[in-house]
Each structure stands twice: as structure tokens, then as C-alpha cells.
Design a protein around this motif. Structure first.
Motif, PDB file in Angstrom:
ATOM      1  N   GLU A 156       0.893  -0.700   0.154  1.00 41.83           N
ATOM      2  CA  GLU A 156       0.072  -0.068  -0.131  1.00 41.83           C
ATOM      3  C   GLU A 156       1.297   1.202   0.054  1.00 41.83           C
ATOM      4  O   GLU A 156       0.780   1.894  -0.697  1.00 41.83           O
ATOM      5  CB  GLU A 156      -0.893   0.030   1.357  1.00 41.83           C
ATOM      6  CG  GLU A 156      -1.705  -0.852   0.978  1.00 41.83           C
ATOM      7  CD  GLU A 156      -1.208  -2.348   1.313  1.00 41.83           C
ATOM      8  OE1 GLU A 156      -0.485  -2.842   2.116  1.00 41.83           O
ATOM      9  OE2 GLU A 156      -2.322  -3.458   0.849  1.00 41.83           O
ATOM     10  N   GLN A 157       2.121   1.042   0.645  1.00 44.53           N
ATOM     11  CA  GLN A 157       3.147   2.340   0.668  1.00 44.53           C
ATOM     12  C   GLN A 157       3.537   2.866  -0.641  1.00 44.53           C
ATOM     13  O   GLN A 157       3.434   3.514  -1.368  1.00 44.53           O
ATOM     14  CB  GLN A 157       4.357   2.445   1.507  1.00 44.53           C
ATOM     15  CG  GLN A 157       3.475   2.034   3.209  1.00 44.53           C
ATOM     16  CD  GLN A 157       4.577   2.016   4.242  1.00 44.53           C
ATOM     17  OE1 GLN A 157       4.904   0.620   4.309  1.00 44.53           O
ATOM     18  NE2 GLN A 157       5.009   2.919   4.952  1.00 44.53           N
TER      19      GLN A 157
ATOM     20  N   ARG B 133       0.761   4.098  -3.682  1.00 46.87           N
ATOM     21  CA  ARG B 133       0.546   5.646  -3.248  1.00 46.87           C
ATOM     22  C   ARG B 133       1.273   5.833  -3.924  1.00 46.87           C
ATOM     23  O   ARG B 133       0.554   7.516  -4.510  1.00 46.87           O
ATOM     24  CB  ARG B 133       0.466   5.652  -2.023  1.00 46.87           C
ATOM     25  CG  ARG B 133       1.961   6.236  -1.685  1.00 46.87           C
ATOM     26  CD  ARG B 133       1.712   6.528  -0.106  1.00 46.87           C
ATOM     27  NE  ARG B 133       3.305   6.288   0.895  1.00 46.87           N
ATOM     28  CZ  ARG B 133       3.146   7.013   1.892  1.00 46.87           C
ATOM     29  NH1 ARG B 133       2.372   7.366   2.782  1.00 46.87           N
ATOM     30  NH2 ARG B 133       4.505   6.918   2.750  1.00 46.87           N
ATOM     31  N   TRP B 134       2.757   5.600  -5.057  1.00 46.79           N
ATOM     32  CA  TRP B 134       2.814   6.992  -5.491  1.00 46.79           C
ATOM     33  C   TRP B 134       3.410   5.965  -7.177  1.00 46.79           C
ATOM     34  O   TRP B 134       4.103   7.174  -8.036  1.00 46.79           O
ATOM     35  CB  TRP B 134       4.417   6.121  -5.025  1.00 46.79           C
ATOM     36  CG  TRP B 134       5.189   6.839  -3.804  1.00 46.79           C
ATOM     37  CD1 TRP B 134       5.411   5.774  -3.242  1.00 46.79           C
ATOM     38  CD2 TRP B 134       5.025   8.370  -3.593  1.00 46.79           C
ATOM     39  NE1 TRP B 134       5.599   6.737  -1.959  1.00 46.79           N
ATOM     40  CE2 TRP B 134       5.782   8.031  -1.738  1.00 46.79           C
ATOM     41  CE3 TRP B 134       5.307   9.789  -3.992  1.00 46.79           C
ATOM     42  CZ2 TRP B 134       6.397   9.388  -1.467  1.00 46.79           C
ATOM     43  CZ3 TRP B 134       5.945  10.768  -3.234  1.00 46.79           C
ATOM     44  CH2 TRP B 134       6.126  10.263  -2.259  1.00 46.79           C
TER      45      TRP B 134
ATOM     46  N   GLU C 227      -3.995   2.155 -11.225  1.00 42.27           N
ATOM     47  CA  GLU C 227      -3.826   0.958 -10.272  1.00 42.27           C
ATOM     48  C   GLU C 227      -2.837  -0.228 -10.592  1.00 42.27           C
ATOM     49  O   GLU C 227      -3.440  -0.533 -12.513  1.00 42.27           O
ATOM     50  CB  GLU C 227      -5.895   0.839 -10.749  1.00 42.27           C
ATOM     51  CG  GLU C 227      -6.040  -0.563  -9.965  1.00 42.27           C
ATOM     52  CD  GLU C 227      -7.505  -0.536  -9.558  1.00 42.27           C
ATOM     53  OE1 GLU C 227      -8.515  -1.219  -9.104  1.00 42.27           O
ATOM     54  OE2 GLU C 227      -7.956  -0.063 -10.164  1.00 42.27           O
TER      55      GLU C 227
ATOM     56  N   GLU D  25      10.351   5.162  -0.920  1.00 42.43           N
ATOM     57  CA  GLU D  25       9.291   3.892   0.568  1.00 42.43           C
ATOM     58  C   GLU D  25      11.562   3.423   1.038  1.00 42.43           C
ATOM     59  O   GLU D  25      10.860   3.995   1.948  1.00 42.43           O
ATOM     60  CB  GLU D  25       9.220   2.785  -0.531  1.00 42.43           C
ATOM     61  CG  GLU D  25       7.772   3.715  -0.507  1.00 42.43           C
ATOM     62  CD  GLU D  25       6.744   4.813   0.750  1.00 42.43           C
ATOM     63  OE1 GLU D  25       7.244   4.216   1.979  1.00 42.43           O
ATOM     64  OE2 GLU D  25       6.000   5.527   0.584  1.00 42.43           O
TER      65      GLU D  25
ATOM     66  N   PHE E 207      -1.351  13.162   1.105  1.00 40.87           N
ATOM     67  CA  PHE E 207      -2.023  12.044   0.267  1.00 40.87           C
ATOM     68  C   PHE E 207      -3.397  11.879   0.209  1.00 40.87           C
ATOM     69  O   PHE E 207      -3.800  12.315   1.412  1.00 40.87           O
ATOM     70  CB  PHE E 207      -1.554  10.543  -0.245  1.00 40.87           C
ATOM     71  CG  PHE E 207      -0.177  10.570  -0.291  1.00 40.87           C
ATOM     72  CD1 PHE E 207       0.263  10.459  -1.836  1.00 40.87           C
ATOM     73  CD2 PHE E 207       0.553  10.176   0.222  1.00 40.87           C
ATOM     74  CE1 PHE E 207       1.434   9.954  -2.576  1.00 40.87           C
ATOM     75  CE2 PHE E 207       2.457  10.798  -0.254  1.00 40.87           C
ATOM     76  CZ  PHE E 207       2.383   9.962  -1.417  1.00 40.87           C
TER      77      PHE E 207
ATOM     78  N   PRO F  46      -6.783  10.719   0.487  1.00 42.79           N
ATOM     79  CA  PRO F  46      -7.535   9.113   1.260  1.00 42.79           C
ATOM     80  C   PRO F  46      -8.440   8.466  -0.224  1.00 42.79           C
ATOM     81  O   PRO F  46      -8.782   7.019   0.253  1.00 42.79           O
ATOM     82  CB  PRO F  46      -8.600   9.583   2.325  1.00 42.79           C
ATOM     83  CG  PRO F  46      -9.075  11.329   2.560  1.00 42.79           C
ATOM     84  CD  PRO F  46      -8.071  11.800   1.048  1.00 42.79           C
TER      85      PRO F  46
ATOM     86  N   ALA G  39      -8.197   7.171  -3.763  1.00 40.89           N
ATOM     87  CA  ALA G  39      -7.504   5.869  -4.126  1.00 40.89           C
ATOM     88  C   ALA G  39      -7.309   6.800  -5.303  1.00 40.89           C
ATOM     89  O   ALA G  39      -6.199   6.834  -6.505  1.00 40.89           O
ATOM     90  CB  ALA G  39      -7.767   5.076  -4.619  1.00 40.89           C
TER      91      ALA G  39
ATOM     92  N   ARG H 153      -5.806  10.033  -5.585  1.00 45.60           N
ATOM     93  CA  ARG H 153      -5.102  10.434  -5.544  1.00 45.60           C
ATOM     94  C   ARG H 153      -4.147  10.167  -6.351  1.00 45.60           C
ATOM     95  O   ARG H 153      -2.715  10.273  -7.050  1.00 45.60           O
ATOM     96  CB  ARG H 153      -4.274   8.975  -4.222  1.00 45.60           C
ATOM     97  CG  ARG H 153      -3.257   9.133  -3.852  1.00 45.60           C
ATOM     98  CD  ARG H 153      -2.632   7.917  -2.923  1.00 45.60           C
ATOM     99  NE  ARG H 153      -2.789   6.728  -3.092  1.00 45.60           N
ATOM    100  CZ  ARG H 153      -3.872   6.370  -2.975  1.00 45.60           C
ATOM    101  NH1 ARG H 153      -4.993   6.488  -1.383  1.00 45.60           N
ATOM    102  NH2 ARG H 153      -3.632   5.134  -3.268  1.00 45.60           N
ATOM    103  N   ARG H 154      -4.286   9.112  -7.578  1.00 51.86           N
ATOM    104  CA  ARG H 154      -3.472   8.465  -8.291  1.00 51.86           C
ATOM    105  C   ARG H 154      -3.964   9.874 -10.067  1.00 51.86           C
ATOM    106  O   ARG H 154      -2.599   9.818 -10.370  1.00 51.86           O
ATOM    107  CB  ARG H 154      -4.375   7.421  -8.754  1.00 51.86           C
ATOM    108  CG  ARG H 154      -3.838   5.760  -8.647  1.00 51.86           C
ATOM    109  CD  ARG H 154      -3.946   4.479  -8.957  1.00 51.86           C
ATOM    110  NE  ARG H 154      -5.486   5.090  -9.580  1.00 51.86           N
ATOM    111  CZ  ARG H 154      -6.663   4.139  -8.554  1.00 51.86           C
ATOM    112  NH1 ARG H 154      -6.419   3.317  -7.198  1.00 51.86           N
ATOM    113  NH2 ARG H 154      -8.189   3.966  -8.687  1.00 51.86           N
TER     114      ARG H 154
END
Length: 605
Positions: free
Chosen positions: A341-342, A345-346, A350, A386, A566, A568, A570, A573-574
Motif C-alpha cells: 500500500e505504501q 500510493r506513488w 491502478e 519508500e 496524499f 485518502p 485512491a 490520489r492517482r
């Protein structure tokens, strides 16, 4: 005094690849003239690092039309009258696997001191930390025995007690570890390093008589006000070189070709950061991102008020080596600490968890491979973010610097041709999140890690290579902090080039902007921030002017704010991440046009 030779062969023997470069004096200066690379051959079926080193050197021989090695595989040194061979050979290596370490301390304070020492030492992977004040259950010897059996350390470091304290609990710890060693077969006993109260060194020697090997190191905390972190780290690193690095197949032959042996790559890289920061009086930070470890080194070359560091601060080099993180064969270890998941997020699109894991595990099995698709490249870059953030989180606790003048990057993941310069610059912005004006440079030849070791033998060669060949300047990073409304103008800038051209830009809050400025061009950049925006001088709304240099990317303005946040949801965020990547990519393809006067550059009145 022996004069340094004019011909040098330098080698970086990594865990995956071996890079070799030939350095010669050209028109009075030392320059890179040729390089070659090959797979590192420390494992099956070769089990000899010299095979890969000679294969890389053979590429140089073909380019230069002269021999570097004899037919029996030995290095020709010194250089002959016919031009074959070299005068000096320098090699660094990170090929050997790290030693698994357990840190045992009397108190939490002594454990933290030991952790800082281990984090600064190359070749040690800390797998567990134990102390008497972890809870009442640790008063039971069976708890200690079970923890040590689970960890299966190759090296145990005992810390605790100021010099002269001679505490009974420290004696008990010594005898407890000695008991653990006695319960193991002699071939499975870990090396024990005692770095506690100096007066108990004799007690430790008696306890471990016949119970395995004991090394007495400098007390990591000899008094409540004093720490010997760097000295203790150096002694632990020397043990790694002695017991692991020099036992790498073929490394003894390489050591015979060099002067001063083969130091760890992390040590040489830290010496390079020290050299650059001390020579130019800068705050410098550098990342060396490898397949098996991450090295983060920094030098604070000026005080917080911008004045040069005092002479007593010359050795203020901070180093963090994470042998449990990597972007190659050590990816499985990294994934035990970093969640999918970390990483996700970058990503701008998807990617399901199964595909992401498949990409990363394939990379760990074939660390020398390059991404075949854009998705693979983005996933690898997301992991690198990360991994670097994990190393940076531990490193920044050591620092007093509030900003960086120069960021140096090394590692193939940063310099391979698929990696666009804007995306590479964005990686450092996302990890370090600097505020102010910073220059960014990359080790495009993957050989700058040898320059720290080179400076010890030929300082002039190291100075020339840092100045001219070792690094490619990507450009200048300009990052702002504040809290205006998204979409409002965060900062206006005016660029006046030294050739007389000018350029003006208005950068909205929450965006990134690339301003083309070709390599070898420079000028004065005036920054006019909004009322609540700080451009790195500590006073929001205050304008500033700085001298900047161009590069492959130009000037990258980051108006996303600090710290990065970020969304929340998805999908949203993308979309934001995709806009970041588009912002740094949309103009980089105009760099060819920027070699001539760009349309937005107009002659000065």
C-alpha cells in the motif's frame, strides 16, 4: 614521498554489477577516458570477482587498444614503456553479504547509542535489539535465550555502562551471552563484541574464555555526555571487512593489485560527500541506491546562518547504511518493512497487489534486468521512494542543517536511460522534501563511489574528476512551503540569464513547473512568493534572489507544499500523482529547443 601515477584504474565491485574506469591525465587534468561494466562474479558458477573485473576491463582494452592485464590474469602495474597497464589501482566493494547482528544493551539509552553506531557501519544488518528495561519478562534468562535463538546472529554487540560504573547488571549480561555461546556448537557461535564499561573488559574476557571469540571495542558511551559512535562504528566496519568482505571469492587478489586494500563502498561514498562539502563549503547530502543496501551520507559545510562551518566541524559527516534495504536482490527484505500500500500510493495508475509483487520479486531474482514496460519502471521507482524514505527517516535525526545546497545521487536505478530526468528529480523532492534552492547532480558513470577512496591516494585526481567528469548536473530545484489556496499563485519568478535573456513564470500552488535552462548556462533567479509562502529563508512572503545553474532538466519549481500529503480516496490520489509526473515530463522534451533561445526567452531591453 612517492608521487601518484598519472594512470589509474578504478573499480566498484557491487553486489550485482562491476564497473571499471580508466583515468588518465589529459591536458594537465585527470579525466575519465573509458569505462566498462560486467556482472559481478562472486557467486556460482564463477566464484571469483576478478572474472567480472577483467571482463569489464577488457572493454576498456578494446577501446584503448592496449593491455591492462597479463595473460595469466594479473594486473600490469606500473605502466610499461609501451603504454600497457596502469600506475595505480583503486577498488571499493559492496559485494559481500552483511553480517546479521543483535544489539544487547543495559538500558534504552545505551541501545540507542549502539543503534547509531551500527547504522553508521557498513556491512551490518541489525535484526534485533534487546535491553534489560524492555519489561519484567527480560529478567528471566530463558527469555534472552529464546530471543537469541530466534535471531540467529552472526555478531552480538554488547553495550552499556559508562566507564568506571562497574555495574552488576552489566556483568550479568556478559555471562548471559557467554552462556548462550556455550550452548551452541563451536562452529555456530557468533562473534561477540563488547563495547561497554572499559573496566569490565577483563570480566568479559574471562567469561568468554572457551566460549567463542570476543572482541573488545571502544565504549560507545563512556560518559552520559559523550558518545563514541563513529569510532565504534569504524571498529565494527573493520570486523566486516576482515571476516566477510575479504573472504569474498577473489577479493584477496584484488587487494593485492590495490594500495590500501578494498574498503566498503559506503565508506568511500561518505568520504566523497565529505570532500565535496568541505571543498566548496556546502551542505551536501548524497544517496547511493544499490541492489543490496542504501547509503545516505551528509556533510554540513555551513552553519545555520549560512556562514562556513568552524574548523572543529570539518569531520561532521553523518552516514546511514541500511543493509536491510535495497532495490535489487534485497527487495524481499525491504518488503518485510514496506507494505505494498505504501508503494502503491506513488503510482499514477491502478496496479493490483499481485502484479506489483510479481514485478518486485522478478527484480529481486534478476537484479541486473531493466524494466520492459512503463508499469515496471514506475513500480521500481515507487519502491525506491519508500526505501529512500526509510533511510532518510533515521538519518535526519542526526542533522542540524535546515536545507541543502547540493544533492548527489548514485545508483543504476537513477541513471539508466529509461529514467527521465524530471522523474529522477521528483524522486529526490518526494523523499527529502527540501525547502529553498538546491542543485541536483547524478553519478551517470556509476563510478563516483570510488572517488572517496581515490582522494586518499591521489587527491588531485579526485578533485579534477569531481569538478569535470564525475557528475551530470540535472539542474536546480526550487521548493516552497506555505498554506495558500490550491490554484492560487504560490510564487512568481524572473530569470535573467547571463547572456542577457530573461524569462518570467507564475507557478500555481499544488503544481510543479519546469523552466528550461540548458547545461553550462547560468543566471540570477528572482523569487517573489505569495504572502504565506516561504522560499527557504524562513520569512513567508519575502522575496529572494539566487544564482542558479542550468542542466539536463533545467529549473524545477515545486509548489506542492510541505509536508507532502496524499488524498485518502485512491482514484483522486492517482490523479494527483499523474499530474505531478506530467508536470515534470511535459516540458523536458522541449530541452532540444532550449539549446537555442526558447520562445519564452526574449532579449533583454
Amino acid at each position: 614521498m612517492k608521487q601518484p601515477g598519472h594512470n589509474l584504474l578504478v573499480a566498484d565491485i557491487g553486489s550485482t554489477m562491476t564497473t571499471v574506469a580508466l583515468i588518465e591525465r589529459v591536458n594537465g587534468r585527470y579525466r575519465f577516458v573509458a569505462r566498462g561494466e560486467s556482472l559481478t562474479t562472486h557467486g556460482w558458477p564463477w566464484s571469483d570477482v576478478t572474472v567480472g573485473l577483467r571482463a569489464a576491463a577488457r572493454q576498456i582494452e578494446q577501446l584503448m587498444g592496449r593491455a591492462l592485464f597479463r595473460r595469466d590474469g594479473t594486473l600490469i602495474r606500473p605502466r610499461t614503456v609501451h603504454g600497457d597497464g596502469v600506475d595505480l589501482c583503486i577498488a571499493v566493494s559492496s559485494a559481500a553479504a552483511p553480517m546479521r547482528a543483535v544489539l544487547i544493551g543495559l538500558t534504552g539509552m545505551s541501545v540507542r547509542s549502539g543503534q547509531r553506531a551500527l547504522a553508521s557501519a557498513a556491512g551490518v544488518q541489525l535484526v534485533d535489539c534487546l535491553s534489560l528495561d524492555d519489561g519484567p519478562e527480560w529478567r528471566d534468562p530463558n527469555t534472552w535465550m529464546a530471543a537469541l535463538r530466534r535471531a540467529r546472529p552472526e555478531i552480538v554487540i554488547l553495550v552499556g555502562g559508562c566507564d568506571g560504573s562497574v555495574s552488576q547488571p552489566m556483568r550479568d549480561l556478559i555471562h548471559l551471552v557467554a552462556l548462550y555461546n556455550r550452548l551452541l556448537p563451536s562452529a555456530e557461535r557468533p562473534l561477540v563484541c563488547y563495547a561497554g564499561d572499559a573496566r569490565l573488559a577483563e570480566v568479559a574476557a574471562q567469561a568468554f574464555a572457551g566460549a567463542g571469540e570476543l572482541r573488545v571495542l571502544t565504549n560507545v558511551r563512556p560518559s552520559p555526555e559523550t558518545e563514541n559512535v563513529l569510532r565504534t562504528a569504524g571498529e565494527i566496519e573493520a570486523l566486516y571487512c576482515e571476516r566477510r568482505l575479504m573472504h569474498t571469492p577473489g577479493m584477496d587478489a584484488v587487494a593485492e593489485w590495490t594500495e590500501g586494500g578494498v574498503p566498503p563502498t559506503a565508506r568511500s561514498f561518505a568520504q566523497l560527500i565529505h570532500y565535496v562539502g568541505a571543498r566548496y563549503g556546502l551542505n551536501v547530502i548524497g544517496f547511493d541506491i544499490g541492489g543490496g543496501q542504501i547509503t545516505l551520507a551528509s556533510y554540513e559545510g555551513r552553519a545555520l546562518d549560512g556562514t562556513p562551518a568552524l574548523p572543529g566541524d570539518v569531520d561532521n559527516v553523518n552516514r546511514t547504511v541500511r543493509a536491510d534495504l535495497g532495490v535489487g536482490w534485497n527487495i524481499p527484505s525491504a518488503l518485510r518493512q514496506i507494505t505494498l500500500e505504501q508503494i502503491a500510493r506513488w503510482l499514477p495508475d491502478e496496479v493490483d497487489a499481485e502484479q506489483m509483487q510479481e514485478i518486485l520479486l522478478h527484480k529481486s531474482l534478476y537484479p541486473h534486468s531493466v524494466p520492459a514496460e512503463t508499469t515496471e519502471w514506475l513500480v521500481e521507482y515507487a519502491l525506491a521512494r519508500e526505501v529512500m524514505r526509510s533511510a532518510w527517516a533515521a538519518h535526519r535525526e542526526l542533522l542540524a542543517a535546515k536545507g541543502w545546497d547540493l544533492i548527489l545521487g548514485s545508483g543504476r536505478i537513477l541513471t539508466r536511460s529509461l529514467a527521465a530526468p524530471g522523474h529522477t528529480a521528483l524522486l529526490f523532492l518526494d523523499v527529502l522534501q527540501p525547502v529553498g534552492v538546491t542543485q541536483l547532480a547524478l553519478d551517470v558513470g556509476n563510478i563516483a563511489t570510488t572517488l572517496g577512496a581515490m582522494a586518499k591516494h591521489n587527491p588531485l585526481a579526485a578533485a579534477d574528476l569531481v569538478e569535470y567528469d564525475a557528475f551530470l548536473t540535472l539542474g536546480t530545484l526550487v521548493a516552497v512551503a506555505g498554506c495558500p489556496v490550491r490554484g492560487d499563485i504560490a510564487v512568481r519568478l524572473k530569470m535573467r540569464c547571463h547572456d542577457g535573456n530573461t524569462c518570467e513564470e507564475a507557478v500555481p500552488w499544488g503544481t510543479l513547473r519546469v523552466v528550461p535552462l540548458p547545461p553550462y548556462c547560468s543566471g540570477t533567479l528572482a523569487l517573489y512568493p505569495a504572502r504565506k509562502v516561504d522560499v527557504g529563508i524562513g520569512r513567508p512572503g519575502t522575496a529572494a534572489a539566487v544564482e542558479v545553474e542550468g542542466g539536463t532538466l533545467g529549473i524545477l519549481v515545486d509548489a506542492r507544499g510541505r509536508p507532502l500529503s496524499f488524498l485518502p480516496e485512491a482514484h483522486a490520489r492517482r490523479q494527483v500523482v499523474r499530474s505531478w509526473l506530467e508536470d515534470v515530463q511535459s516540458r523536458q522534451f522541449r530541452l532540444a529547443a532550449a539549446q537555442a533561445p526558447a520562445e519564452r526567452l526574449r532579449p533583454a531591453a
